[in-house]
Scaffold this motif. Structure first.
Motif, PDB file in Angstrom:
ATOM      1  N   ASP A  16     -17.230 -56.010  19.790  1.00 19.53           N
ATOM      2  CA  ASP A  16     -17.527 -55.249  20.997  1.00 19.53           C
ATOM      3  C   ASP A  16     -18.829 -55.736  21.641  1.00 19.53           C
ATOM      4  O   ASP A  16     -18.906 -55.912  22.854  1.00 19.53           O
ATOM      5  CB  ASP A  16     -17.572 -53.749  20.717  1.00 19.53           C
ATOM      6  N   LYS A  20     -19.485 -57.853  25.303  1.00 18.35           N
ATOM      7  CA  LYS A  20     -20.490 -57.460  26.303  1.00 18.35           C
ATOM      8  C   LYS A  20     -21.350 -58.651  26.716  1.00 18.35           C
ATOM      9  O   LYS A  20     -21.593 -58.873  27.900  1.00 18.35           O
ATOM     10  CB  LYS A  20     -21.382 -56.346  25.749  1.00 18.35           C
ATOM     11  N   LEU A  46     -10.919 -57.826  18.857  1.00 18.08           N
ATOM     12  CA  LEU A  46     -10.777 -56.395  19.173  1.00 18.08           C
ATOM     13  C   LEU A  46      -9.321 -55.990  19.363  1.00 18.08           C
ATOM     14  O   LEU A  46      -9.034 -54.814  19.595  1.00 18.08           O
ATOM     15  CB  LEU A  46     -11.557 -56.067  20.452  1.00 18.08           C
TER      16      LEU A  46
END
Length: 97
Positions: A16, A20, A46
């Motif tokens: 995650d 980003k 993910l």
């Protein structure tokens, strides 16, 4: 730098956070191959496969003929286990062998 931070998070299994950072890198440089590769692998980590596949499609538009074997050839100094994880994630994202 943002792409490298994404890679670092990928290596640590923090997909995650990797997404980003690589997304930020791609906002600045949308055609930056390493950021696209790290982003696709992190999205695959993910389980966000449609997004990962779209990212690989963008990558292949920029680097036609890119394969998992070519990724391995380009970076032979990587730890074998880490390289396997990275290449397997890219395969899940649609990168050909």
């Amino acid at each position: 730098t943002m792409s490298a931070l994404g890679w670092t998070h990928f290596v640590a299994g923090r997909f995650d956070e990797a997404v980003k950072w690589t997304a930020r890198a791609l906002r600045d440089r949308p055609a930056f191959g390493p950021a696209l590769r790290f982003h696709a692998a992190s999205l695959a980590g993910l389980g966000r496969l449609p997004e990962a596949r779209a990212t690989v499609a963008r990558l292949l538009d920029l680097e036609p003929g890119l394969t998992a074997s070519e990724i391995r050839r380009r970076a032979p100094v990587f730890d074998a286990g880490l390289m396997d994880a990275f290449v397997n994630a890219l395969r899940q994202a649609g990168l050909p062998d």
